[in-house]
Every structure is written in C-alpha cells, then in structure tokens.
Design a protein around this motif. Structure first.
Motif: not given
Length: 416
Positions: A201-206, A215-226, A257-260
């Motif tokens: 089984x071979x897996x390649x992930x990115x 601001x000092x009180x608000x933060x976000x994160x956006x993540x793409x995975x394949x 193939x997987x994506x999120x």
C-alpha cells in the motif's frame, strides 16, 4: 498533521494559531505522555483499544528542535468476520449468518525528526515506523512553515509518503474476486509460510494551511488536505456473502483519492474569560464518499491554572459508490453494485454525535522550578461519548442498534 493551538488571557487569540511553536521553544526539554482508552460495543461485536504514547522534545540550540516519540495501540475484542444481507437471512431462517472474529493485536509506532528554524521560517522532516503482526509501515514527511506580517500570518505546507505492507492469504491462481477466501489469522505473516503473501500500500499526502490572527481576540485557519492511496485497500480478514452460499473476501478498488477542506475559527470572549472554537470540514473521495463535520469547543479559564472545555461534534457521510447492505439481491453473483463489494460499515451511510469534557490544570512555580526540576507541569483529563447511527448497515438483516463508544484520556506535559 495538525496544528496545536493554545490561548491564554495575556496573548488572546493570536496564541491559538501562531503561538504554539514559540511556546515550546522556551523550554530546553519537553516531555509529553498520553493514555487513551476507547471502548465500543455495538450489537454482536465489541472493541477496546488502549493507546499509550510518550514524546520527548529538546532544543539544544536556538535554531534546532529535536524530537522522538513512541506510541502503541493495544487492541482486544471482536469484529464482524462475515457480513450478510437481509436476503440471505430470509432464505436461511434460523441460521446465524453473522460471525465474529476475536481480535488481539499490538501496534507499536516509533517516530522522530527535527526542526530547523529562525524567527519566521521552519523546516521539519520526520520519519515513522509502525509494526504489528500483519502490517508494517515506513513513513517519511516534511513540513515547511513561514510567518509573515509581524507573525500574524502563518503558511504551512507538508508532504508525507507511506510505504506500507499488509499480510494476505495466497489465493488460487485461477480464482476471481468472488472466489477469494479471507485470511483466518495472522499466523505465518511476514515469514516464508507458503499460504501467506505480502501486499503493498502506497500513500501520498499533501497539506496546505493558512492561519491568520485578524485581531487580538480572533483568529482563523484554513486547511486543504489531499491523499492518494494505491494497493491492497481491503480488510484481509473480512468476508461478504455475495451469492447463495458464496462467501468471499471483501474486494475494494486498488486506488483511492481523498480531499478535504477545513475551516477553524477561534475567538477569545474576554468578559467571560473563555475561548470559543468552531470547526467545519468537508470531505470527498473517488469512491464517492462525501462527509461533513461540524464541531464546537467552549473553554472556560479559571485563573491561570485551571481550564474546563466542553466539546461537541456532528458527523455525517454518504456511502461508497459500490456499497450495498445486501450483495445477494442482484442478477450477477457480485450483486447490484458491480465488481467491488465490502463489509465495512465505515463505507456505509452513517452519522455520529460526540459530546466531551476536558479538564486541564497547569502547575507553575512561584519561583525557581517545580520539585527543583520543571518549569511547568500540565495535567489534562478527557472524557467523550460517541454515538453512531448506521442507517443502511445491518447484520443479517438486523440493525446494529445502540452503537456507542466511550473514550477516556489522561495527558501529562512537563517542561524542564
């Protein structure tokens, strides 16, 4: 890989996304250990997994972090060995067409790596080796991170490749998938046993992530995975009844193939001395499985030492393109969904709800070091209840019923 986030009243939301790395760099040595117990008991099967781990991180120089770790999964219980649909049950009244197999195994994982860094850029390669009686894995990974705009923006890219090997039964030279026989046990795996073979089984992930302190009180994160998987992706022990009296090892496609895409938002509610974290994740793959996850955490700070976190998560997915609860109802011996067949409930349509609680307590010395050794000591205890609803998965025509899992954990983190 995941980005661990922290928040305190002093650094507010910026610490959620951008402060984790700098906090760890303050200590010369950090030791973490976790212990998790997962117990699941749906109808006709049960499973208990104990997972201990230990990680050590050292910073011998300002530009260098070195890490090493170990974890294990100690599994015991029973799993479904033969999956039958309601048609077979109806035609064989009184027959117990569902069988379970005893499962006892230990998976050991050793990992290590290092980080080269300066004030704004880091490069982190790593290696992981995993072994169990019927599965072996070598994995390499590398991550690059940069911080911009006075450390308010963080960009990270990572890549991983797994070289996995799984044990399987040697099938008859003339057999077709509907005639494959499942593996009875792991005896003889990775030896010269003529009845066993090794499948790859071979897996390649990115993964790419963008973390932003707005601001000092608000933060976000956006993540793409394949992720791309190729090889033997079936469970070698599981059989499916695909025709009258025809029991075959489940047969999955050799490529997947997987994506999120994941979005996190973290806000510090200063009047309440609390943090609110929201997360949503969309997932899709080439097997036509699609899912949506919605998660929320509310963390309350009681001074600098004590934190209480409430957590809730809802998950829902569709079934795989070739999934069927009953492969005996079609004209062809492989059933109505074509050449592939599965007994895996995780490829069926289902939903789940998780509710959890975490208590964290941090000991900080008034002066000097704790016990003459440590700069800080953090203790955490978690408890979760996970309820499943399998809407289109039965065992011999009977619904699984009250499928529920209980998850408990203890964690200790010491900075020297």
């Amino acid at each position: 890989m995941q980005l661990r986030t922290t928040l305190s009243a002093s650094c507010m939301a910026a610490g959620l996304v951008l402060g984790a790395g700098s906090a760890r760099a303050q200590g010369i040595v950090q030791f973490d250990t976790t212990h998790t117990i997962y117990h699941e008991a749906p109808t006709r099967s049960n499973m208990t997994v104990y997972s201990p781990s230990a990680d050590l991180r050292a910073s011998p120089a300002q530009f260098l972090d070195v890490r090493a770790g170990w974890e294990a999964d100690i599994v015991s219980g029973a799993s479904v060995a033969v999956k039958a649909g309601p048609t077979y049950k109806a035609n064989h009244a009184g027959a117990d067409v569902i069988t379970t197999a005893s499962v006892k195994d230990v998976r050991n994982v050793a990992r290590g790596g290092f980080t080269l860094k300066n004030d704004a850029v880091s490069l982190t390669p790593g290696y992981t080796y995993s072994t169990e009686k019927d599965y072996k894995s070598h994995a390499i990974d590398i991550a690059a991170r940069t911080e911009l705009f006075e450390h308010n923006t963080q960009l990270e890219f990572s890549y991983a490749h797994d070289f996995d090997r799984v044990c399987d039964r040697v099938q008859s030279a003339n057999a077709v998938p509907s005639g494959y026989r499942a593996l009875e046990n792991s005896v003889g795996c990775f030896t010269s046993d003529e009845g066993r073979r090794t499948r790859d089984i071979d897996r390649d992930g990115f993964q790419a992530s963008w973390s932003q302190a707005w601001t000092r009180i608000f933060a976000t994160q956006l993540v793409y995975s394949a992720e791309v998987l190729h090889g033997f992706l079936s469970n070698p022990y599981r059989s499916v009844i695909v025709g009258e009296g025809l029991k075959a090892q489940e047969h999955h496609p050799e490529n997947r193939g997987r994506e999120s895409l994941t979005l996190r938002a973290n806000v510090f509610l200063q009047p309440l001395k609390s943090a609110l974290r929201l997360k949503t994740r969309g997932y899709w793959d080439t097997w036509d499985v699609k899912s949506l996850t919605v998660e929320a955490e509310f963390e309350r700070y009681f001074g600098e030492a004590l934190r209480l976190t409430l957590r809730g998560r809802y998950y829902r997915q569709s079934g795989a393109l070739f999934y069927s609860d009953d492969y005996t109802g079609g004209d062809a011996p492989l059933g109505p969904k074509g050449q592939y067949f599965t007994g895996d409930r995780e490829l069926s349509p289902f939903s789940s709800v998780l509710l959890g609680l975490r208590v964290t307590y941090t000991l900080l010395p008034a002066r000097g070091r704790l016990f003459g050794l440590m700069q800080s000591l953090k203790l955490a205890a978690t408890g979760n209840v996970l309820q499943f609803d399998y809407s289109d998965y039965t065992l011999g025509g009977a619904a699984i019923g009250n499928a529920r899992a209980y998850i408990g954990g203890l964690a200790v983190s010491a900075v020297f």
